[in-house]
Design a protein around this motif. Sequence first.
Motif, short mmCIF file in Angstrom:
data_model
loop_
_atom_site.label_atom_id
_atom_site.label_comp_id
_atom_site.label_asym_id
_atom_site.label_seq_id
_atom_site.Cartn_x
_atom_site.Cartn_y
_atom_site.Cartn_z
N PRO A 212 0.80 -1.24 0.00
CA PRO A 212 0.00 0.00 0.00
C PRO A 212 0.82 1.28 0.00
CG PRO A 212 -0.91 -1.60 1.54
CD PRO A 212 0.40 -2.15 1.08
N THR A 213 1.99 1.28 0.66
CA THR A 213 2.79 2.51 0.68
C THR A 213 3.34 2.86 -0.69
OG1 THR A 213 4.57 1.11 1.55
CG2 THR A 213 3.44 2.53 3.11
N GLU B 123 13.71 7.82 1.93
CA GLU B 123 13.17 9.02 2.59
C GLU B 123 11.73 9.28 2.15
OE1 GLU B 123 13.89 13.83 2.31
OE2 GLU B 123 15.63 12.50 2.10
N LEU B 124 11.46 9.12 0.86
CA LEU B 124 10.12 9.36 0.35
C LEU B 124 9.17 8.22 0.72
CD1 LEU B 124 9.32 11.98 -1.12
CD2 LEU B 124 11.76 11.57 -1.14
N TYR B 125 9.70 6.99 0.78
CA TYR B 125 8.90 5.87 1.29
C TYR B 125 8.51 6.12 2.75
CZ TYR B 125 8.19 1.98 -1.94
OH TYR B 125 7.69 1.17 -2.94
N GLU B 126 9.43 6.69 3.51
CA GLU B 126 9.13 7.03 4.89
C GLU B 126 8.00 8.05 4.98
OE1 GLU B 126 10.61 6.47 8.50
OE2 GLU B 126 10.02 4.81 7.23
N GLN B 127 8.00 9.00 4.07
CA GLN B 127 6.92 9.99 4.03
C GLN B 127 5.58 9.30 3.75
OE1 GLN B 127 7.84 13.48 1.73
NE2 GLN B 127 5.69 14.02 1.42
N ALA C 92 4.50 7.24 6.91
CA ALA C 92 3.95 8.10 7.97
C ALA C 92 2.55 8.58 7.59
CB ALA C 92 4.88 9.29 8.21
N TRP C 93 2.37 8.94 6.33
CA TRP C 93 1.06 9.42 5.87
C TRP C 93 0.03 8.30 5.97
CZ3 TRP C 93 -2.73 8.33 2.40
CH2 TRP C 93 -3.66 9.33 2.13
N THR C 94 0.42 7.09 5.61
CA THR C 94 -0.51 5.95 5.65
C THR C 94 -0.95 5.65 7.07
OG1 THR C 94 0.53 4.99 3.68
CG2 THR C 94 -0.76 3.50 5.07
N ILE C 95 -0.02 5.72 8.02
CA ILE C 95 -0.36 5.49 9.43
C ILE C 95 -1.32 6.55 9.93
CG2 ILE C 95 0.59 5.46 11.77
CD1 ILE C 95 3.14 4.20 10.57
N GLU C 96 -1.10 7.79 9.53
CA GLU C 96 -1.92 8.90 10.01
C GLU C 96 -3.26 9.01 9.28
OE1 GLU C 96 0.51 12.33 9.53
OE2 GLU C 96 2.02 11.67 11.00
N ASN C 97 -3.35 8.45 8.10
CA ASN C 97 -4.55 8.60 7.26
C ASN C 97 -5.02 7.24 6.72
OD1 ASN C 97 -4.58 11.78 6.88
ND2 ASN C 97 -2.46 11.10 6.54
N PRO C 98 -5.40 6.31 7.60
CA PRO C 98 -5.77 4.97 7.14
C PRO C 98 -6.99 4.95 6.21
CG PRO C 98 -6.33 5.26 9.45
CD PRO C 98 -5.49 6.42 9.07
N GLU C 99 -7.96 5.82 6.46
CA GLU C 99 -9.16 5.85 5.61
C GLU C 99 -8.80 6.30 4.20
OE1 GLU C 99 -12.33 4.99 6.31
OE2 GLU C 99 -11.78 4.32 8.32
#
Length: 333
Positions: A46-47, A239-243, A246-253
């Motif tokens: 998904p990332t 670095e961009l995968y990390e971004q 982090a976005w996926t964890i914060e925005n699961p919906e």
Amino acid sequence: MKTRKNGIFLAIILSISIGLLSACGQTATGEKKLEKIRLDYAFYSPTSLVLKEFGWLEEDLKDEGIEVEWVQSLGSNKALEFLNSNSIDFGSTAGAAALIAKANNAPIESVYIYSKPEWTALVTQGETELTSVSDLKGKKVAATLGTDPHIFLLRSLADAGLKPTDVEIVNLQHGDGASALVSGQVSAWAGLDPHMAVLEVKNGTSYIYRNTEFNTYGTLNVRTDFAKNYPEHVEKVIELYEQARAWTIENPEEAAKILAEQAQLDAAVAKLQLSRNDFSNPIPSEVQVKALIEAGKVLQTSGIIDSNVNVEKLATELIQSTFATNVIKLEDE
């Protein structure tokens, strides 16, 4: 005076040489100038979909004049095929599939963990007499050879005291394996999300066996030559995968919505698949090495990896933490 003239002459020659190298697309050290980074994207990662959706890598590399090319991988075997043929620089696979490729001299390194997924299990029809792995003896089981579901099947059989020859393994790509199960052509299927989640939601399939410890980690692999020549760009991709992580964890919906749109899934299926991913530990470590050693032992018993191969050495060479450690350490400072 002569010495001064010689110095000026040498400086001019050096300047011309650097200019010629640049014109030929090379750096002063002789490395070819990087013009494009080729990455895969996969519905089981998904990332990778989030990173592709937002174009963060393209935006970051724009000033360097570096293009980004995305190639879809339908399974670990396809991602490894692309890496081996130098069709991509970065490929998303299951850890154990990468280990098999490494045993066959694939020039790759696992430099990032995109998730710890429960992306595979042994699936059967909703109403069936098959309730345990031992019940599969003499049955047809679909699996995509060389992928984590296939390896999961082998480990499950071994755990139940069965050999691979005790079942008939039907080699099908993941989507075809799902269709074969629904149509009754096989009794069971070593499934892979999102196909596995689709059948669970829409067809009411059930699970013969689940074991998250038999699922090896989702690894982002890079070609060894790319890592050697362009280490700073390996770190840039991480670095961009990390971004994206982090976005996926914060925005699961929202992440589930991206997965649903790109993989053309129902929202319920995308949410189920996403919920089966643990995104908490992105740095490759001894945890992955140990998991691969255990998988490797079963693969040697099954004849997929040669018995003479030193699996411990192979796993240690495959799992490389330096790039991810550098990136995440920089982010924390």
